[in-house]
Scaffold this motif. Structure first.
Motif, PDB file in Angstrom:
ATOM      1  N   PHE A  89      46.002  42.344  33.703  1.00 14.31           N
ATOM      2  CA  PHE A  89      46.778  41.983  34.919  1.00 14.31           C
ATOM      3  C   PHE A  89      46.565  42.857  36.012  1.00 14.31           C
ATOM      4  O   PHE A  89      46.016  44.152  35.554  1.00 14.31           O
ATOM      5  CB  PHE A  89      48.154  41.967  34.542  1.00 14.31           C
ATOM      6  CG  PHE A  89      48.636  40.989  33.826  1.00 14.31           C
ATOM      7  CD1 PHE A  89      48.580  40.819  32.351  1.00 14.31           C
ATOM      8  CD2 PHE A  89      49.445  39.891  34.262  1.00 14.31           C
ATOM      9  CE1 PHE A  89      49.060  39.714  31.611  1.00 14.31           C
ATOM     10  CE2 PHE A  89      49.959  38.816  33.430  1.00 14.31           C
ATOM     11  CZ  PHE A  89      49.451  38.756  32.388  1.00 14.31           C
ATOM     12  N   SER A  91      48.528  44.764  37.593  1.00 12.95           N
ATOM     13  CA  SER A  91      49.265  45.977  37.547  1.00 12.95           C
ATOM     14  C   SER A  91      49.087  46.465  36.113  1.00 12.95           C
ATOM     15  O   SER A  91      49.988  47.536  35.712  1.00 12.95           O
ATOM     16  CB  SER A  91      50.683  45.565  37.513  1.00 12.95           C
ATOM     17  OG  SER A  91      51.024  44.672  36.662  1.00 12.95           O
ATOM     18  N   TYR A  92      48.094  46.147  35.200  1.00 12.71           N
ATOM     19  CA  TYR A  92      47.812  46.332  33.861  1.00 12.71           C
ATOM     20  C   TYR A  92      48.871  46.047  32.866  1.00 12.71           C
ATOM     21  O   TYR A  92      48.477  45.601  31.788  1.00 12.71           O
ATOM     22  CB  TYR A  92      47.621  48.072  33.716  1.00 12.71           C
ATOM     23  CG  TYR A  92      46.581  48.444  35.009  1.00 12.71           C
ATOM     24  CD1 TYR A  92      46.718  49.739  35.549  1.00 12.71           C
ATOM     25  CD2 TYR A  92      45.605  47.927  35.402  1.00 12.71           C
ATOM     26  CE1 TYR A  92      46.202  50.193  36.616  1.00 12.71           C
ATOM     27  CE2 TYR A  92      44.856  48.388  36.490  1.00 12.71           C
ATOM     28  CZ  TYR A  92      45.068  49.598  36.910  1.00 12.71           C
ATOM     29  OH  TYR A  92      44.334  50.129  37.905  1.00 12.71           O
ATOM     30  N   ALA A  93      50.232  46.011  33.232  1.00 10.42           N
ATOM     31  CA  ALA A  93      51.380  45.587  32.552  1.00 10.42           C
ATOM     32  C   ALA A  93      51.353  46.329  31.124  1.00 10.42           C
ATOM     33  O   ALA A  93      51.431  45.619  30.264  1.00 10.42           O
ATOM     34  CB  ALA A  93      51.330  44.099  32.343  1.00 10.42           C
ATOM     35  N   ASN A 171      43.468  48.583  42.501  1.00  9.50           N
ATOM     36  CA  ASN A 171      44.261  49.724  42.370  1.00  9.50           C
ATOM     37  C   ASN A 171      43.370  50.847  42.084  1.00  9.50           C
ATOM     38  O   ASN A 171      44.003  52.147  41.913  1.00  9.50           O
ATOM     39  CB  ASN A 171      45.338  49.740  41.481  1.00  9.50           C
ATOM     40  CG  ASN A 171      46.359  48.569  41.771  1.00  9.50           C
ATOM     41  OD1 ASN A 171      46.647  48.382  42.879  1.00  9.50           O
ATOM     42  ND2 ASN A 171      46.729  47.695  40.864  1.00  9.50           N
TER      43      ASN A 171
ATOM     44  N   GLY B 449      54.113  47.806  34.566  1.00 10.71           N
ATOM     45  CA  GLY B 449      53.575  48.248  33.391  1.00 10.71           C
ATOM     46  C   GLY B 449      52.850  49.491  33.775  1.00 10.71           C
ATOM     47  O   GLY B 449      51.935  49.739  32.842  1.00 10.71           O
ATOM     48  N   LYS B 450      52.811  50.033  34.879  1.00 11.89           N
ATOM     49  CA  LYS B 450      52.035  51.230  35.070  1.00 11.89           C
ATOM     50  C   LYS B 450      52.491  52.422  34.857  1.00 11.89           C
ATOM     51  O   LYS B 450      52.158  53.381  35.473  1.00 11.89           O
ATOM     52  CB  LYS B 450      51.569  51.101  36.765  1.00 11.89           C
ATOM     53  CG  LYS B 450      50.364  50.146  36.910  1.00 11.89           C
ATOM     54  CD  LYS B 450      49.755  50.626  38.249  1.00 11.89           C
ATOM     55  CE  LYS B 450      50.575  49.494  39.505  1.00 11.89           C
ATOM     56  NZ  LYS B 450      49.646  49.788  40.760  1.00 11.89           N
ATOM     57  N   SER B 627      55.371  40.731  34.769  1.00 10.19           N
ATOM     58  CA  SER B 627      54.082  40.780  34.228  1.00 10.19           C
ATOM     59  C   SER B 627      54.052  41.277  32.664  1.00 10.19           C
ATOM     60  O   SER B 627      53.047  41.378  31.945  1.00 10.19           O
ATOM     61  CB  SER B 627      52.992  41.554  35.060  1.00 10.19           C
ATOM     62  OG  SER B 627      53.366  42.750  35.046  1.00 10.19           O
ATOM     63  N   LEU B 628      55.005  42.200  32.280  1.00  8.39           N
ATOM     64  CA  LEU B 628      55.086  42.761  31.076  1.00  8.39           C
ATOM     65  C   LEU B 628      55.367  41.423  30.180  1.00  8.39           C
ATOM     66  O   LEU B 628      55.066  41.360  28.801  1.00  8.39           O
ATOM     67  CB  LEU B 628      56.357  43.563  30.888  1.00  8.39           C
ATOM     68  CG  LEU B 628      56.114  44.933  31.617  1.00  8.39           C
ATOM     69  CD1 LEU B 628      57.573  45.940  31.391  1.00  8.39           C
ATOM     70  CD2 LEU B 628      54.989  45.777  30.896  1.00  8.39           C
ATOM     71  N   SER B 631      52.124  39.364  29.944  1.00  4.73           N
ATOM     72  CA  SER B 631      50.901  40.067  29.108  1.00  4.73           C
ATOM     73  C   SER B 631      51.468  39.748  27.741  1.00  4.73           C
ATOM     74  O   SER B 631      50.559  39.697  26.632  1.00  4.73           O
ATOM     75  CB  SER B 631      50.870  41.218  29.519  1.00  4.73           C
ATOM     76  OG  SER B 631      51.915  42.109  29.045  1.00  4.73           O
TER      77      SER B 631
END
Lengths: 355, 738
Positions: A89, A91-93, A171, B449-450, B627-628, B631
């Motif tokens: 993702f 935002s990395y999630a 990012n 999630g960052k 997004s958590l 994923s």
């Protein structure tokens, strides 16, 4: 030590449409074939539908019409949980309450591996991205680049049929971007993964892709290899979107089969016609393909000269248009007001219809 | 990677088919005297005795033949078992099974009661019925559940919510229980607003009661008379909602963003008023500020003024309610204030914003969901408050007490009570809709999630000073009130004989150790143990239902979601008195016969308190980035696993708030409880009120004080158990300083 293998599969969209409610069309009847083991980039401006397409491959959005195939399997109605597709993702999630190792092991638990195997595979994944010693850290204790690598490892260890990236470099800082995109490409090629990659940065797209799909307004504008798109764009939009392009208005005076006679003011030349008929047309030409000081060409005046370290960038004004040219010769720059003759390189100019 | 969906769904299908058969063949169909868990029924004639027999045995004996059609929906799902989930017949079979089975259960439940047919026209149609039917027991309950979940699995297989069995099942479950225990009793009660004296329905009667001057008069504004009850309640509720939100925010800021050293103490203080039975605060205020209260006497001696009854009415009521409800606002806002992403505030700081500007333009707007929720809570709590108006109301009438007197008072007027209930509901529903409009659809995502590693800035100086001052004053006030309560419990006879004594504690809680073991000789033990038992059962159930509902509301989108949210919030907007009365009316007769049991108390608590779990869950969950979830889904987890492993662990503050609030409210509830207690199940609060009515103030206050300490213990234990999730926020500069 366990190896991460690849179960790469093809992805196929057949007449897929996605609508939100009854009036918003996000994707309009697209057909797409992605070969196994290739990295295909979806490229386009905001709102063109690339992220929606990506999410449909993942199963996070469902197609309104049409069919989606992964390998031979029709996955159109299959939700994300049941597809063999992993996603990194934007935002990395990363799960903030789990360590790096727990994050990477997460998906393995649902795939039926026992504890020992899960650990081995998770460690192999971390090793692959170069984060072997970080397994006990929490995501908040990692830098942006490291977090992204954890996200990649987490997706990779599941050996997915398709791996998806949603603007993964947006990012990161510029220097890191080059390095990380090369790492991603390297992993993809080493493991032979099918990767679908979304970005709005065309240089990134050109650098990593086997094929690029340029999207615009919910449909595909052009699909091809980086070279094809760069050297032979299908229309002015693609030409302008990929790399810099000078769009010079011209006149097609005659067409003889595959060859067209084109005139730009007083300058006449011949170009492959590419289906363009007589009348007004556009020549798309890259800044690097304009030859300054050519033997044959048209007259122009230098209006701006900029030094960017690796080359000189010039803005040239001619009778019919303003254009942008670059030259590697930084030691002998042109001066403003200097009159020059500009020609086209052998391969370079492309004839496009007026849109 | 999982191969097919077949292997996932069959276990669920198998489970519910088995449950259905077990409840038909083994579990007693009707309510068992003495309760299922006493085990008495096993030795007393099971399975052939009519009172304990399972449905199958009843039919075999030729009794209750109207249960026979249930065999059809019991057998049908077996045909679905062998089929693929994507086969349309699979879905159809299950939907038909569930729908037919469930509706038949409802139809036969409502048509046949204690005296045979429940309705005249049914006996006219079918002739007199010989059989009788009592309330459904566990057999009926589990069979109904089995049908419900088979139905939801069928709907999921049709493609609802991408075939997600867990989500559809959860929606169905919440709808069913809210329908049965909120809508049914309320609609039942509201219909009684239209009933005339001779038992028929009339709109004119309703209208005359609705537009009564006692409700809507404005004489206090234009003249010197009393205003209508409706205006009183509204004004009070708005003021209390506003004040509690402001105070709650102040305390939340003090605890998270100041350098104040005793932040933990402040935290503890704000929890106190929640664990206090409602009328005790009113009582303490009277002890201090009443006509012969200590502070009143002090000031009147000092300034030579006559002591007045200024406390009774709006002023005292407002103070008592703000004291009582600020902690709820605090609990909601602390989660929100802590959840605001520090890096957003740091970004604002780097954009040249001063600390005050950061607070005003970044932090505060990001806290809007919490602020709106806190206001709503305060508003509705004030509207529904019963204990304080009972004691401090004076001439200031409010809707909740008026409803109580309409039922219990000399003028028994069920219709009037119902009309008042409608007005009350109108207010709270309006508040609900207004809050939703204000919140709009903005994204308040801050736990992404960052791994946010920013640090909360301290409050700007201009803000910190008044905030700390107000917090200090309010804390001192609260401490004094509690000091009063403890002091009052040790006074022999307040206002008359001020000698200190433990006499009241002894009367309530004496214990004697004999050869037979412990003997609980104190008069309070019976109600005490009952209260603990009921509250312990109700709290986790309430939290679970609340959080699942919050999950459905924040994380899923489906048709009718707005109506769904409205339905689940509804029970919170209904005052306890109305719940109590409507439960008595609805559950005193079959098919759901619960009066006099412990179950009715547990159920009333679940639905009264569920909305706070929902609100806390919503406020916390809307700060978790979607997004958590996504994923987790792409990594192979289904919704249930995502909910359990990702969302719940990150919700620990919300879970704690839900558990604490549910347990404590169950222990201190009075307005509904007073209608639902029975000889076997007497609750502490109703026992205390009984003592107060007998002028036994000493015992009442002593008991109340004990309750407070017990609940403090429970809250401390809960805090230890649930703990705080590690999400790696570095401690704010404040902690480093202290």
């Amino acid at each position: 030590m366990t190896d991460i293998n690849s179960k790469a599969a093809t992805v196929s969209f057949r007449n897929v449409t996605k609508m939100y409610g009854s009036d918003v069309t996000a994707i309009d009847q697209i057909n797409l074939e992605i070969e196994a083991g290739k990295l295909v980039t979806l490229l386009g401006p905001s709102g063109c539908g690339k992220t929606t397409t990506l999410r449909m491959v993942a199963g996070l959005e469902m197609a309104t019409k049409g069919q989606i195939f992964i390998g031979d399997v029709d996955v159109t109605n299959l939700p994300a949980t049941d597809r063999d597709v992993s996603m990194v993702f934007q935002s990395y999630a990363l799960f903030p309450h789990m360590t790096v190792l727990e994050n990477v092991s997460y998906g393995l638990g649902f795939s039926g591996f026992n504890k020992v195997e899960t650990l081995e595979r998770a460690h192999a994944g971390l090793d692959l991205v170069g984060l072997k010693d970080y397994s006990e850290r929490l995501p908040s204790a990692l830098s942006g680049g490291q977090q992204q690598r954890v996200a990649v490892a987490r997706a990779l260890v599941l050996e997915p049929q398709v791996l998806l990236f949603d603007e993964p470099l947006s990012n990161l800082d510029a220097k890191l971007r080059r390095q990380v995109r090369e790492e991603i490409r390297e992993i993809q090629q080493n493991l032979g993964l099918t990767v679908v990659y979304v970005t709005h940065d065309q240089e990134e797209a050109l650098a990593v892709s086997d094929e690029i799909v340029v999207m615009r307004n919910a449909s595909i504008a052009q699909m091809g290899t980086p070279r094809q798109l760069y050297d032979t764009p299908a229309d002015a939009f693609v030409a302008d979107f990929i790399g810099e392009a000078n769009l010079l208005p011209c006149e097609v005076t005659a067409v003889n089969g595959e060859v067209a006679n084109v005139s730009l003011g007083d300058f006449h030349t011949t170009l492959p016609s590419r289906g363009v008929g007589q009348g007004a047309a556009i020549i798309a030409i890259r800044p690097s393909r304009l030859v300054i000081g050519a033997a044959e060409g048209f007259n122009a005046v230098v209006s701006k000269a900029t030094y960017v370290g690796s080359r000189m960038e010039y803005t040239l004004v001619s009778g019919f248009s303003t254009m942008f040219a670059v030259r590697d010769d930084v030691d002998n720059p042109l001066s403003i007001g200097q009159e020059i003759v500009v020609g086209f390189a052998q391969t370079g100019p492309v004839l496009l219809p007026v849109c | 990677m999982t191969t097919s969906t077949k292997t996932l769904s069959q276990p669920t299908l198998f489970l519910w088919i088995v449950v259905g058969w077990v409840s038909f063949l083994l579990l007693p169909w009707y309510l068992v005297d003495g309760g299922l868990f006493s085990g008495q029924w096993l030795v007393d004639g099971y399975p052939f005795d009519k009172n304990y027999a399972p449905a199958a045995f009843l039919i075999m004996q030729g009794e209750k033949l109207w249960l026979t059609p249930l065999l059809i929906p019991l057998i049908m799902p077996l045909f679905a078992f062998k089929r693929e989930k994507s086969d349309p017949l699979y879905a159809q079979i299950l939907i038909l099974t569930g729908a037919v089975g469930f509706s038949w259960l409802i139809i036969q439940g409502f048509s046949i009661g204690i005296r045979g047919w429940n309705y005249e026209w049914l006996s006219a149609l079918f002739g007199k019925l010989d059989g009788r039917q009592f309330g459904m027991g566990y057999g009926g309950l589990f069979l109904a559940s089995s049908f419900l979940f088979l139905l939801t699995q069928g709907i999921a297989a049709r493609g609802a919510i991408n075939g997600d069995v867990f989500v559809v099942g959860a929606i169905g479950f919440v709808l069913a229980i809210v329908g049965a225990f909120v809508f049914f009793p309320i609609v039942n009660m509201l219909l009684s607003a239209f009933i005339t004296e001779d038992g028929s329905y009339s709109f004119i009667v309703f209208a005359s009661k609705f537009f009564d001057d006692r409700l809507w008069g404005l004489s206090c504004v234009v003249g010197t008379g009393r205003c209508g009850v409706a205006w009183n309640s509204l004004f009070l509720a708005v003021c209390v909602g506003f004040l509690t939100t402001v105070l709650g925010l102040i305390f939340a800021l003090v605890v998270t963003r100041s350098g104040f050293r005793y932040r933990r103490a402040v935290r503890a203080l704000t929890i106190l008023p929640i664990i206090t039975p409602p009328f005790v605060i009113g009582l303490a205020l009277i002890l201090m500020f009443g006509l012969s209260g200590s502070i009143t006497q002090f000031f009147s001696d000092l300034f030579g003024l006559e002591p007045t009854r200024w406390l009774y009415g709006l002023p005292g009521l407002m103070i008592a309610q703000v004291l009582a409800y600020t902690p709820i606002a605090f609990l909601v806002l602390i989660g929100v204030v802590e959840g605001v992403s520090p890096s957003m505030e740091e970004a604002a700081q780097t954009l040249r914003a001063s600390r005050w500007q950061v607070f005003k333009t970044v932090s505060l707007p990001l806290m809007r969901p919490g602020l709106a929720n806190a206001f709503l809570l305060g508003f509705i709590e004030s509207m529904a408050d019963f204990g304080n108006p009972l004691i401090l109301g004076g001439n200031f009438d409010v809707l909740s007490t008026e409803i109580f007197f309409a039922i219990v008072g000399a003028q028994y007027d069920q219709g009037r009570a119902a009309v008042l209930a409608i007005v009350l509901l109108g207010f709270t529903l309006t508040a609900f809709f207004a809050q939703r409009k204000w919140l709009g659809k903005k994204s308040y995502t801050t736990v992404s999630g960052k791994g946010d590693s920013g640090v909360h800035p301290l409050m700007p100086r201009a803000l910190a000073i008044p905030v700390l001052a107000i917090a200090a004053i309010w804390s001192t006030f609260t401490v004094t009130i509690y000091g009063m309560i403890v002091y009052g419990s040790t006074v022999k006879l307040w206002g008359v004989d001020n000698t200190l004594t433990f006499k009241h504690y002894v009367t309530a809680f004496s214990v004697r150790i004999t050869e037979k073991g412990w003997q609980w000789t104190g008069s309070a033990w019976d109600s005490f143990w009952t209260t603990i038992q009921i509250a312990t059962i109700a709290a986790p159930l309430t939290a679970a239902v609340g959080l699942i509902t919050a999950y459905l509301l924040t994380r899923q989108s489906f048709r009718g979601k707005n109506a769904f949210e409205f339905g689940t919030m509804l029970s919170f907007a209904i005052p306890g008195t109305v719940i109590g009365v409507s439960y008595i009316l609805a559950f005193n007769v079959p098919p759901i016969e619960l009066t006099g049991t412990g179950a009715i108390l547990v159920i009333s608590f679940i639905f009264r308190n569920m909305p706070v779990g929902v609100r806390a869950g919503i406020a916390s969950m809307s700060q978790l980035d979607k997004s958590l979830d996504e994923s987790s889904l792409t990594l192979g987890a289904n919704s249930w696993q995502t909910f359990r492993k990702i969302i719940l662990p990150l919700l620990k503050p919300a879970i704690l708030a839900a558990l604490v609030y549910s347990f404590v409210r169950a222990m201190t509830a009075i307005s509904a409880v007073i209608f639902l207690v029975s000889a076997k199940y007497d609750m502490a609060t109703s026992y205390i009120i009984g003592r107060v009515e007998n002028n036994d103030y000493g015992l009442a206050i002593a008991y109340s004080t004990t309750l407070i300490f017990v609940m403090l213990l429970a809250v401390g234990l809960l805090q230890l158990l649930v703990g705080r999730t590690k999400i790696g926020r570095r401690d704010s500069a404040a902690k480093r300083k202290s």
